[in-house]
Motif scaffolding. Structure first.
Motif, PDB file in Angstrom:
ATOM      1  N   THR A 178       0.843  -1.191   0.000  1.00  0.00           N
ATOM      2  CA  THR A 178       0.000   0.000   0.000  1.00  0.00           C
ATOM      3  C   THR A 178       0.880   1.243   0.000  1.00  0.00           C
ATOM      4  OG1 THR A 178      -0.083   0.083   2.413  1.00  0.00           O
ATOM      5  CG2 THR A 178      -1.807  -1.190   1.298  1.00  0.00           C
ATOM      6  N   VAL A 179       0.292   2.358  -0.423  1.00  0.00           N
ATOM      7  CA  VAL A 179       0.998   3.632  -0.363  1.00  0.00           C
ATOM      8  C   VAL A 179       0.781   4.227   1.016  1.00  0.00           C
ATOM      9  CG1 VAL A 179       1.123   5.973  -1.278  1.00  0.00           C
ATOM     10  CG2 VAL A 179       0.777   4.053  -2.837  1.00  0.00           C
TER      11      VAL A 179
ATOM     12  N   GLU B 226      -2.819   6.561  -8.981  1.00  0.00           N
ATOM     13  CA  GLU B 226      -2.144   5.438  -8.316  1.00  0.00           C
ATOM     14  C   GLU B 226      -0.693   5.330  -8.773  1.00  0.00           C
ATOM     15  OE1 GLU B 226      -4.613   2.107  -9.243  1.00  0.00           O
ATOM     16  OE2 GLU B 226      -6.339   2.940  -8.185  1.00  0.00           O
TER      17      GLU B 226
ATOM     18  N   ALA C 241       1.292   8.205  -7.288  1.00  0.00           N
ATOM     19  CA  ALA C 241       1.528   8.015  -5.856  1.00  0.00           C
ATOM     20  C   ALA C 241       2.686   7.045  -5.625  1.00  0.00           C
ATOM     21  CB  ALA C 241       0.263   7.512  -5.172  1.00  0.00           C
ATOM     22  N   LYS C 242       2.738   5.980  -6.413  1.00  0.00           N
ATOM     23  CA  LYS C 242       3.852   5.026  -6.284  1.00  0.00           C
ATOM     24  C   LYS C 242       5.176   5.682  -6.657  1.00  0.00           C
ATOM     25  CE  LYS C 242       0.833   1.126  -7.444  1.00  0.00           C
ATOM     26  NZ  LYS C 242       0.483   0.133  -8.482  1.00  0.00           N
TER      27      LYS C 242
ATOM     28  N   TYR D 281       6.250   8.018  -3.888  1.00  0.00           N
ATOM     29  CA  TYR D 281       6.810   7.282  -2.749  1.00  0.00           C
ATOM     30  C   TYR D 281       8.255   6.866  -3.034  1.00  0.00           C
ATOM     31  CZ  TYR D 281       7.672   3.807   0.811  1.00  0.00           C
ATOM     32  OH  TYR D 281       8.233   3.112   1.832  1.00  0.00           O
TER      33      TYR D 281
END
Length: 360
Positions: free
Chosen positions: A190-191, A347, A350-351, A354
């Motif tokens: 998960t983020v 999504e 966001a990855k 991170y």
């Protein structure tokens, strides 16, 4: 049908009177309910007088539904959340798990349908009632819809995207448990920024996110919400000078919201960053690079648990219509295809964000 907690078996005269007198119920509905009983009233009769008269009559189930339908709030648009399943699973495992969950939900009066026509996707639609006993009696039940998707990527692994609330998150957990019982336990990615408590890194995550949507340009950031946990006083520390220092060093406000245009470039937010605040939610506008006159999308992303920066969720809030060379105040709802595409892009962004802050 299994229910827990108190139930409304009878709506008293006061409940009916109070419900009718709310602004959401117009006088035309009261006249209609009276006309069904063969009672015709003057158009000049005030609503409160009609409410007093109608509340003395016997109201049946359908009357309650008519009034409750007017009082029921339109469910706000809910965010989505997603995670990757690390270990390989079979499509049939997902289908079998969904069938098992469907049996459980049928017993609770919920409606689950799923679509397997796309070989790379299993789409689950769930209709259920959200119950809130803190509301007035005729406003306690609110119908809601939710989506759960199992999406297969090019490597053959699945990711899960679902409407983000406690009820649906619990359903997803049950499905994953069934899948794990039929094979290896589900391992997921998960983020979240729980392992990166530094305020600068958490803020940088959102800076990378809003600029990282493939094929889209950042237009502006309209809202940014900052957070800093309040540190409590150390037990047994009674020194007066230390008390004064703690009050100066520790913020009295955990959450700060900024609204406007380009709020991330404001001197105010720079001051917040210097005192240890970090961004936990943003609302921003993006525009597709493919066309100079395309509409602008308003997006939102946040960590629902701001202290640890977990439970990442997002949504496409609305679309601002672009006309005559400028962004107008006219808006529309995003199309299903647009939402699906933007969900995937958020999504991915966001990855990537991170990885940028993690240095890998």
């Amino acid at each position: 049908m299994k229910r827990f907690g108190p139930a409304l078996y009878f709506a008293s005269d006061k409940v009916i009177f109070d419900s009718i007198n709310q602004r959401a119920v117009n006088v035309d509905l009261v006249r209609e309910l009276l006309e069904e009983r063969g009672i015709f009233v003057s158009a000049k009769t005030p609503k409160d007088e009609l409410a007093k008269y109608f509340s003395r009559l016997t109201a049946d189930y359908f009357d309650h539904q008519s009034i409750a339908g007017k009082l029921g709030r339109v469910a706000k648009k809910e965010r989505f959340t997603a995670f990757d399943i690390d270990n390989p699973i079979e499509r049939q495992q997902i289908v079998d798990a969904v069938k098992e969950i469907k049996k459980e939900l049928d017993e609770r009066g919920e409606v689950l349908n799923f679509d397997t026509s796309n070989p790379d996707r299993v789409v689950i639609e769930l209709a259920y009632d959200h119950i809130d006993y803190t509301k007035a009696e005729l406003r306690q039940v609110q119908p809601r819809d939710a989506i759960i998707e199992f999406i297969k990527d090019s490597s053959g692994k699945y990711s899960v995207r679902n409407t983000h609330n406690n009820h649906i998150d619990a359903v997803v957990e049950r499905i994953c448990k069934f899948i794990g019982d039929s094979g290896a336990p589900i391992s997921r990615t998960t983020v979240n920024l729980q392992s990166h408590p530094e305020a600068a890194k958490r803020t940088r995550f959102f800076e990378e996110l809003i600029k990282g949507l493939a094929g889209h340009d950042l237009v502006t950031v309209t809202e940014a919400f900052c957070y800093k946990p309040i540190k409590g006083k150390a037990p047994g520390d009674d020194d007066e000078d230390d008390d004064e220092k703690e009050l100066e060093d520790s913020p009295l406000v955990e959450r700060v919201g900024l609204r406007g245009r380009a709020v991330t470039k404001s001197l105010v937010i720079d001051g917040l960053f210097k005192t240890g605040y970090y961004i936990v939610k943003v609302i921003w506008h993006v525009k597709p690079k493919s066309s100079s006159d395309s509409d602008v999308f308003e997006l939102e992303a946040q960590f629902s648990e701001p202290k640890d920066c977990t439970q990442f969720s997002y949504q496409t809030k609305r679309v601002l219509i672009f006309e005559e060379g400028k962004i107008t105040d006219k808006t529309r709802h995003p199309k299903a295809a647009e939402e699906a595409e933007l969900a995937q892009l958020i999504e991915q962004a966001a990855k990537s964000a991170y990885k940028a802050i993690a240095g890998s």
